[in-house]
Design an enzyme around this catalytic site. Structure first.
Site, PDB file in Angstrom:
ATOM      1  CG  ASP B  95      -2.088   0.964   0.983  1.00  0.00           C
ATOM      2  OD1 ASP B  95      -2.083   1.692  -0.034  1.00  0.00           O
ATOM      3  OD2 ASP B  95      -2.984   1.020   1.838  1.00  0.00           O
ATOM      4  CG  LEU B 205     -13.478   9.608   7.522  1.00  0.00           C
ATOM      5  CD1 LEU B 205     -13.876  10.002   6.097  1.00  0.00           C
ATOM      6  CD2 LEU B 205     -14.566  10.066   8.488  1.00  0.00           C
ATOM      7  CD  GLU B 206     -11.199   6.336  14.753  1.00  0.00           C
ATOM      8  OE1 GLU B 206     -11.353   5.149  15.076  1.00  0.00           O
ATOM      9  OE2 GLU B 206     -10.465   7.119  15.396  1.00  0.00           O
ATOM     10  CB  SER B 375      -7.870  -0.040  16.092  1.00  0.00           C
ATOM     11  OG  SER B 375      -8.234  -0.453  17.386  1.00  0.00           O
ATOM     12  CG  HIS B 399       2.492   2.934  11.156  1.00  0.00           C
ATOM     13  ND1 HIS B 399       2.901   1.881  11.943  1.00  0.00           N
ATOM     14  CD2 HIS B 399       1.680   2.394  10.216  1.00  0.00           C
ATOM     15  CE1 HIS B 399       2.354   0.768  11.495  1.00  0.00           C
ATOM     16  NE2 HIS B 399       1.609   1.040  10.458  1.00  0.00           N
TER      17      HIS B 399
END
Lengths: 152, 476
Positions: B95, B205-206, B375, B399
């Site tokens: 990715d 998306l938060e 998370s 990260h």
């Protein structure tokens, strides 16, 4: 998750099966078979099972594949990546596979249908098959295993 | 891991002396409990990276390191092209330029909670997420190449966002040196309808509240105020990046012998930077970076449109956009001399310290914002780069939390509905097309992000600025 391949049972002996194995961040796919080809077919079922329940996939169509690689292990990764590409670009899922291997060449066919989000309830998208825990080998009893980790 | 394998340089630096084919030492930054809990594969992989040609100084692993592909996830390594250094497709990952961006809203938590459900439903409806989802943008071949060359700048030119966003994006929104012609037709085909999509897995998306501020000066500069709300987006280069990674991994494996490279692990596939395939990969990988930057920019536009409907008072300004799967040419000091190095960060965030010329003027006093994703249900953090990070890790930090258990295990322990209900009881709304995906991403499947961030702070890689807690999470 693991399971016997009941779909296509008429052509797949009971010894052909698949399972998942743990990898820190992702998931491993492993196929077993009497032949190398069956192990490759079962590894493909295991790949599908990362995304959705293989037995819930209808067969409304099929597509053919041709891959080439210098050894069995690279060939397995090529085969799974070819499937991942078709799943991504056609937005299809596949539940049954036939594989033929001749030297460095693989010819295969996959049966399945268009992805239906409500019915297939896909868990995750597979980014690619990797060389991690990559193994294609024949056991002392002559059976085959084909496995690698897939990145999700 | 067995601690006797290391010499402990400081409280948080665990060094492995060169042995076997290692050209340089390996260093893991973490506290004792994190090192003990790490998979032995991290040890093997951080040592394997130290064997690659042209590696400079050391092979590093961040506090969230875990078993990856060739490189550990959380791995950092720099290579010198002039010393036969390599570029590794495995060292960047599938990715390409996966990353996080964070937007401030100027809204108080109460205002958001008053419309929490409408906001969650609106975001879920308008942000394509999960397997099989498509964006509304279709790129013809010329537009695809323009996007791959232009990155977020291209997206802003197309009307997705504002020029000010670019100032707050690494590379000012456009990675130079991208070569769309090095990206295969297959990779472009895979991206054909995936622009402006979130993807699946650990991408999200938060909507988050700023629960605590640790460094008030830095937070003020970054526009972070306790009790206000931000939006974080975690995703990458979608199918295009995955396909580039897949194709070059194979090509680099097959070409290794002709380049005289012995790979300790096939997944470490690499090629000399100064080789045809090395240059081709860099051109394609940089195009993949631009794809990720454009994708996050388009998602930002979609998020702004939802907020404009549901919470018109919101002013969504980009705090910063970081990428944590990259290879970038950067100037670093080595034994008192500035050298241009190809720095690989696989699951690691660039963390330039205060005053670095790559930072926008407004952020130069604080250092680069380092965005650490948790998370669902767990905290995220904003950190800032430090001066010390330059010598410690080529200005790199962690990260995320890193997984504590496999998807396989998580799927056996939790059910999606159960996770969603438990989080709802804590005031966190989850929206996802996949119950099994939610179960596999359950908060308990991840390590304690607080411990990871505390270790990064204590090690001097980056310093804590603010704690973010989720209110709404859209999962693919």
């Amino acid at each position: 998750m693991d399971g016997d391949s009941t779909r296509g049972a008429a052509v797949v002996p009971p010894s052909a099966r698949w399972e998942h194995f743990a990898h820190g961040a992702d998931i491993g796919v492993r196929g077993f078979g009497v032949t190398r080809e069956q192990a490759f077919e079962q590894a493909a079922v295991a790949l599908t099972a990362v995304v959705t329940e293989p037995l819930g996939i209808a067969e409304t169509g099929s597509i053919g594949f041709a891959c080439q690689a210098p050894d069995d292990e690279l060939l397995l990764v090529d085969w799974l990546n070819a499937l991942i590409y078709e799943m991504a670009t056609r937005k299809w899922v596949f539940g049954r596979f036939t594989v033929r291997i001749n030297g460095q060449d693989l010819a295969a066919r996959a049966w399945g249908e268009a992805l239906d989000g409500a019915r297939h309830r896909p868990a995750v998208e597979v980014k690619g098959a990797t060389y991690t825990a990559l193994r294609v080998a024949q056991a002392a009893d002559g059976s085959w295993v084909a496995q690698c980790v897939v990145d999700v | 891991m067995d601690l006797t394998l290391f010499s402990r340089n400081s409280g948080y630096a665990w060094e492995i002396s060169p042995h076997g084919a290692m050209r340089v030492p390996a260093v893991i930054y973490a506290d004792e409990s994190l090192v003990r809990a790490m998979d032995h594969k991290v040890y093997e992989q951080v040592c394997n990276v130290a064997m690659l040609p042209g590696i400079v100084q050391a092979s590093y692993a961040m506090p969230d390191a875990h078993w990856g592909y060739g490189f550990p996830i959380g791995g950092v390594a720099a290579f010198d092209a002039g010393e036969g250094g390599v570029v590794s497709a495995g060292g960047v990952g599938f990715d390409i330029s996966c990353g996080v961006r964070c937007l401030t809203t100027g809204l108080q938590v109460d205002a958001v909670m008053a419309v929490q459900k409408a906001l969650a439903d609106g975001l879920y409806r308008d942000i394509p997420a999960g397997l099989g989802s498509s964006g509304s943008i279709r790129l013809n071949p010329a537009a695809m190449d323009a996007m791959l060359s232009g990155g977020a700048r291209w997206a802003v030119e197309q009307g997705y966002g504002v020029a000010a966003d670019l100032e707050r994006t690494e590379e000012r929104g456009r990675m130079s040196g991208a070569q769309p012609e090095c990206v295969s037709a297959h990779a472009k085909q895979r991206q054909r309808d995936e622009m402006g999509t979130l993807g699946s897995g650990n991408h999200y998306l938060e909507v988050q509240q700023i629960a605590e501020v640790y460094d008030s000066d830095a937070a003020r500069v970054m526009g972070l105020r306790e009790g206000e709300v931000v939006v974080s987006i975690h995703c990458g280069s979608r199918g295009l990046g995955h396909q580039i990674g897949t194709e070059f991994l194979k090509r680099m494996v097959m070409a290794a012998t002709q380049h005289g490279i012995t790979l300790p692990d096939r997944e470490l596939a690499c090629a000399p930077i100064d080789s045809a395939i090395g240059r081709e990969y860099l051109g394609a990988m940089r195009a993949g970076v631009n794809c990720a930057l454009a994708n996050r920019q388009i998602l930002t536009h979609l998020v702004r449109a939802v907020f404009a409907r549901v919470l018109p008072a919101a002013e969504l300004a980009l705090l910063y956009d970081v990428s944590h799967n990259t290879c970038k040419v950067e100037e670093h000091m080595v034994a008192g001399r500035a050298r241009a190095l190809h720095v690989h960060r696989k699951g690691a965030t660039r963390a330039f310290g205060p005053g670095h010329p790559a930072l926008p003027d407004a952020l130069r006093p604080t250092g680069q914002p380092v965005l650490i994703g948790g998370s669902m249900g767990t905290a995220s953090y904003v950190l800032a780069g430090t001066q010390a990070g330059e010598a410690l890790s080529w200005s790199s930090a962690c990260h995320g939390a890193g997984r504590a258990m496999s998807r396989h295990q998580a799927g056996k322990i939790w059910r999606g509905r159960q996770v969603i209900d438990e989080l709802a009881a804590r005031g966190i709304l989850i929206r996802s097309p996949s119950g099994r995906g939610v179960a596999e991403e359950a908060p308990g499947a991840y390590k304690d992000v607080n411990a990871v961030v505390d270790a990064a702070d204590a090690a001097g890689l980056a310093r804590k600025v603010a704690l973010l807690e989720p209110l709404v999470c859209i999962k693919g």
